[in-house]
Design an enzyme around this catalytic site. Structure first.
Site, PDB file in Angstrom:
ATOM      1  N   THR A  76     -12.258  17.356  17.229  1.00 33.41           N
ATOM      2  CA  THR A  76     -11.827  17.218  18.620  1.00 33.41           C
ATOM      3  C   THR A  76     -11.526  15.786  19.026  1.00 33.41           C
ATOM      4  OG1 THR A  76     -14.144  17.162  19.332  1.00 33.41           O
ATOM      5  CG2 THR A  76     -13.045  19.298  19.350  1.00 33.41           C
TER       6      THR A  76
ATOM      7  N   GLU B  29      -8.967  -0.850  -9.321  1.00 37.42           N
ATOM      8  CA  GLU B  29      -8.894  -2.161  -8.674  1.00 37.42           C
ATOM      9  C   GLU B  29     -10.179  -2.920  -8.941  1.00 37.42           C
ATOM     10  OE1 GLU B  29      -8.252  -1.095  -4.597  1.00 37.42           O
ATOM     11  OE2 GLU B  29     -10.333  -0.558  -4.254  1.00 37.42           O
TER      12      GLU B  29
ATOM     13  N   HIS C 299     -10.644  -3.133   0.728  1.00 37.55           N
ATOM     14  CA  HIS C 299     -11.709  -2.144   0.628  1.00 37.55           C
ATOM     15  C   HIS C 299     -13.073  -2.821   0.567  1.00 37.55           C
ATOM     16  CE1 HIS C 299      -8.785   0.902  -1.430  1.00 37.55           C
ATOM     17  NE2 HIS C 299      -8.511   0.697  -0.156  1.00 37.55           N
TER      18      HIS C 299
END
Length: 294
Positions: free
Chosen positions: A17, A209, A248
């Site tokens: 929602t 990575e 990241h």
């Protein structure tokens, strides 16, 4: 054949929602994903996007037979949402939330012990089985059903490589974003093993990575098992500065640990074909398959 997802996947969305949940759930439905419910505490009994909303995962599973959960919950409550789904014995959870506190993820990891739940993420772009099911926030339009499995730590590069594989005349069975945070669920090795058990997987592409040791651990497994299908890897971050996080939370280059060069050497020694540049991955896996067929 796809892994993790199939035509019988029935998805509920925790946090459906909210803005992000609403937007991405609608896109998933448009793609053809069988979304059956939403879960937002305190909003049970309502309908959103034409779907019933429940207060708990347990209630939603009992009413809709959902067997996968997509988590669109902010970092401060994401771990709570994951643990709720684990305790409800949800078979598959995909969490896209980025930068969930590490201590929270350690609690999630403890909750996973002894459970049958597979957690993908957090900080994952999700899972895509082209033409079958999309659980995530990845771009679509360039994917195509086929026999190449993609395991990735990078969301943007997954979209790029998916397009390359398609343009090379191949297709993808499943693309799996294992997640870019330092502590996450399904790892590259476990995902790789799933693809090896699929008789229709013709080749595997790895997108790695800097940071962590997942690629090195996978290299050890590949060296031991010597899979018969081609494996191509792209490892990015060769020129990343040390001791600086690169996007990241898990992409951190430390001296002597998690460096791109070490990952490339380990994978190459295990027989993996290394793509020398991101724009050559599709061409490389195509050439590997052609040599195998010759």
């Amino acid at each position: 054949m796809a892994i993790l997802l199939n035509e019988d996947t029935r998805v509920l969305c925790q946090g459906m929602t909210g803005w992000a949940g609403s937007h991405h759930t609608a896109v998933m439905i448009e793609y053809g994903t069988r979304v059956v419910a939403g879960v937002t505490p305190g909003k049970g009994g309502r309908f959103h996007l034409g779907l019933p909303v429940f207060d708990t995962v347990t209630d939603a599973m009992a009413a809709t037979k959902a067997n996968a959960s997509m988590i669109f919950v902010p970092p401060d409550n994401a771990a709570k949402a994951m643990i709720e789904a684990i305790e409800a014995e949800m078979p598959l959870i995909v969490a896209i939330t980025e930068r969930v506190p590490v201590l929270d993820m350690l609690r999630v990891r403890d909750a996973l012990k002894g459970s049958s739940t597979i957690l993908v993420g957090p900080n994952s772009q999700g899972i895509l089985a082209p033409g079958i099911c999309k659980m995530g926030v990845m771009a679509t339009g360039s994917e195509r059903r086929g026999g190449i499995g993609v395991i990735s730590r990078s969301a943007s590069l997954t979209s790029e490589i998916t397009q390359q594989i398609t343009l090379a005349g191949l297709g993808q069975s499943t693309t799996v974003g294992v997640g870019g945070d330092a502590v996450h669920g399904l790892g590259m090795r476990q995902c790789f093993e799933m693809f090896l058990k699929d008789p229709q997987t013709e080749g595997i592409v790895l997108i790695g990575e800097i940071g962590g040791s997942e690629e090195e651990d996978l290299a050890d497994f590949i060296r031991e098992t010597r899979p018969s299908i081609p494996v191509v890897a792209l490892i990015v971050g060769i020129h990343a500065p040390r001791e600086r996080r690169m996007g990241h939370a898990g992409a951190l280059n430390l001296k002597g640990r998690g460096e791109a060069d070490a990952k490339i050497k380990a994978l190459a020694a295990a027989g993996v074909v290394i793509a020398s540049s991101p724009h050559l991955v599709g061409e490389t896996i195509r050439d590997c398959l052609a040599r195998k067929a010759a």
